[in-house]
Motif scaffolding. Structure first.
Motif, PDB file in Angstrom:
ATOM      1  N   TYR A 217       3.814 -19.471  -9.701  1.00 30.82           N
ATOM      2  CA  TYR A 217       3.749 -18.217 -10.316  1.00 30.82           C
ATOM      3  C   TYR A 217       2.742 -18.711 -11.627  1.00 30.82           C
ATOM      4  O   TYR A 217       2.601 -19.708 -12.162  1.00 30.82           O
ATOM      5  CB  TYR A 217       5.097 -18.107 -10.838  1.00 30.82           C
ATOM      6  CG  TYR A 217       6.170 -17.958  -9.852  1.00 30.82           C
ATOM      7  CD1 TYR A 217       7.033 -18.814  -9.361  1.00 30.82           C
ATOM      8  CD2 TYR A 217       6.274 -16.667  -9.074  1.00 30.82           C
ATOM      9  CE1 TYR A 217       7.820 -18.777  -8.291  1.00 30.82           C
ATOM     10  CE2 TYR A 217       7.025 -16.541  -7.922  1.00 30.82           C
ATOM     11  CZ  TYR A 217       7.940 -17.562  -7.723  1.00 30.82           C
ATOM     12  OH  TYR A 217       8.956 -17.269  -6.584  1.00 30.82           O
ATOM     13  N   LEU A 218       2.303 -17.549 -12.279  1.00 28.82           N
ATOM     14  CA  LEU A 218       1.698 -17.781 -13.541  1.00 28.82           C
ATOM     15  C   LEU A 218       2.126 -16.413 -14.460  1.00 28.82           C
ATOM     16  O   LEU A 218       1.958 -15.490 -14.136  1.00 28.82           O
ATOM     17  CB  LEU A 218       0.271 -17.641 -13.375  1.00 28.82           C
ATOM     18  CG  LEU A 218      -0.534 -17.680 -14.673  1.00 28.82           C
ATOM     19  CD1 LEU A 218      -0.537 -19.248 -15.116  1.00 28.82           C
ATOM     20  CD2 LEU A 218      -2.033 -17.321 -14.540  1.00 28.82           C
TER      21      LEU A 218
ATOM     22  N   LEU B 276       2.025 -13.349 -12.260  1.00 30.07           N
ATOM     23  CA  LEU B 276       1.354 -13.450 -10.844  1.00 30.07           C
ATOM     24  C   LEU B 276       2.133 -14.482  -9.890  1.00 30.07           C
ATOM     25  O   LEU B 276       2.622 -15.267 -10.491  1.00 30.07           O
ATOM     26  CB  LEU B 276      -0.171 -14.093 -11.105  1.00 30.07           C
ATOM     27  CG  LEU B 276      -1.154 -13.209 -12.183  1.00 30.07           C
ATOM     28  CD1 LEU B 276      -2.409 -14.013 -12.166  1.00 30.07           C
ATOM     29  CD2 LEU B 276      -1.271 -11.826 -11.814  1.00 30.07           C
ATOM     30  N   SER B 277       2.083 -14.131  -8.684  1.00 25.20           N
ATOM     31  CA  SER B 277       2.363 -14.860  -7.697  1.00 25.20           C
ATOM     32  C   SER B 277       1.699 -15.338  -6.718  1.00 25.20           C
ATOM     33  O   SER B 277       0.685 -14.473  -6.454  1.00 25.20           O
ATOM     34  CB  SER B 277       3.756 -14.000  -6.993  1.00 25.20           C
ATOM     35  OG  SER B 277       4.738 -13.619  -8.010  1.00 25.20           O
TER      36      SER B 277
ATOM     37  N   SER C 101      -0.658 -12.068  -5.952  1.00 24.21           N
ATOM     38  CA  SER C 101      -0.044 -10.599  -5.906  1.00 24.21           C
ATOM     39  C   SER C 101       0.300 -10.732  -7.461  1.00 24.21           C
ATOM     40  O   SER C 101       0.384 -11.630  -8.404  1.00 24.21           O
ATOM     41  CB  SER C 101       0.977 -10.218  -5.250  1.00 24.21           C
ATOM     42  OG  SER C 101       2.351 -11.153  -5.467  1.00 24.21           O
ATOM     43  N   GLY C 102       0.400  -9.447  -8.182  1.00 17.32           N
ATOM     44  CA  GLY C 102       1.001  -9.199  -9.455  1.00 17.32           C
ATOM     45  C   GLY C 102      -0.094  -8.923 -10.513  1.00 17.32           C
ATOM     46  O   GLY C 102       0.233  -8.745 -11.398  1.00 17.32           O
TER      47      GLY C 102
ATOM     48  N   GLY D 169      -6.875 -18.516  -2.319  1.00 16.39           N
ATOM     49  CA  GLY D 169      -6.723 -17.091  -2.194  1.00 16.39           C
ATOM     50  C   GLY D 169      -7.838 -16.658  -2.293  1.00 16.39           C
ATOM     51  O   GLY D 169      -8.906 -16.664  -2.633  1.00 16.39           O
ATOM     52  N   GLN D 170      -7.781 -15.203  -2.140  1.00 19.10           N
ATOM     53  CA  GLN D 170      -8.846 -14.118  -2.212  1.00 19.10           C
ATOM     54  C   GLN D 170      -8.758 -13.601  -3.788  1.00 19.10           C
ATOM     55  O   GLN D 170      -9.799 -12.954  -3.994  1.00 19.10           O
ATOM     56  CB  GLN D 170      -8.386 -12.776  -1.428  1.00 19.10           C
ATOM     57  CG  GLN D 170      -8.589 -13.385   0.137  1.00 19.10           C
ATOM     58  CD  GLN D 170      -9.948 -13.607   0.300  1.00 19.10           C
ATOM     59  OE1 GLN D 170     -11.027 -12.857   0.028  1.00 19.10           O
ATOM     60  NE2 GLN D 170     -10.293 -14.768   0.939  1.00 19.10           N
ATOM     61  N   GLY D 171      -7.720 -13.932  -4.547  1.00 19.86           N
ATOM     62  CA  GLY D 171      -7.607 -13.358  -5.957  1.00 19.86           C
ATOM     63  C   GLY D 171      -6.805 -12.117  -6.133  1.00 19.86           C
ATOM     64  O   GLY D 171      -6.944 -11.156  -5.246  1.00 19.86           O
ATOM     65  N   THR D 172      -6.632 -11.956  -7.397  1.00 21.00           N
ATOM     66  CA  THR D 172      -5.871 -10.694  -7.838  1.00 21.00           C
ATOM     67  C   THR D 172      -6.488 -10.270  -9.280  1.00 21.00           C
ATOM     68  O   THR D 172      -6.790 -10.930 -10.218  1.00 21.00           O
ATOM     69  CB  THR D 172      -4.364 -10.875  -7.974  1.00 21.00           C
ATOM     70  OG1 THR D 172      -3.783  -9.406  -8.319  1.00 21.00           O
ATOM     71  CG2 THR D 172      -3.808 -11.875  -8.982  1.00 21.00           C
TER      72      THR D 172
END
Length: 120
Positions: A80-81, A20-21, A7-8, A111-114
């Motif tokens: 986190y990023l 990003l988290s 997310s993020g 993960g699916q990505g953001t």
């Protein structure tokens, strides 16, 4: 069931920041190295940053050194990023990866990505 939920992401102007988290569940988070990768349209997936299971070693791609910071909270099962001074070329889908080597075997979760879009 293993889950990595990023997310993020979002749209940000050049020079802006995003955090990003990646929330993990279904496996022993503290035993896995965690990484962020990015994939832009028409390009291969690239490693952005990685942190070992206890957080003792961190690596960054040359393109993000001094701008991005990876961190993890093993109590919250989250990595986190922090992305600062964003550039248009940072535009990509950012994916979270969990990795652990068990002898000759290697376990990878994705993960699916953001989506991160840097544009004025």
């Amino acid at each position: 069931q293993v889950q990595l939920v990023e997310s993020g992401g979002g749209l940000v102007q050049p020079g802006g920041s995003l955090r990003l988290s990646c929330a993990a569940s279904g496996f022993t988070f503290s035993m896995y190295s965690m990484s962020w990768y990015c994939q832009a349209p028409g390009k291969e997936r690239e490693l952005v940053a990685a942190v070992t299971s206890a957080g003792r070693r961190i690596n960054y791609a040359d393109s993000v050194k001094g701008r991005f910071t990876i961190s993890r909270d093993n109590a919250k099962n989250t990595v986190y990023l922090q992305m600062n001074s964003l550039k248009p070329e940072d535009t990509a889908v950012y994916l979270c990866n969990a990795n652990r080597r068990l002898g000759a075997a290697e376990v990878d979760y994705w993960g699916q990505g953001t989506q991160v879009t840097v544009s004025s």
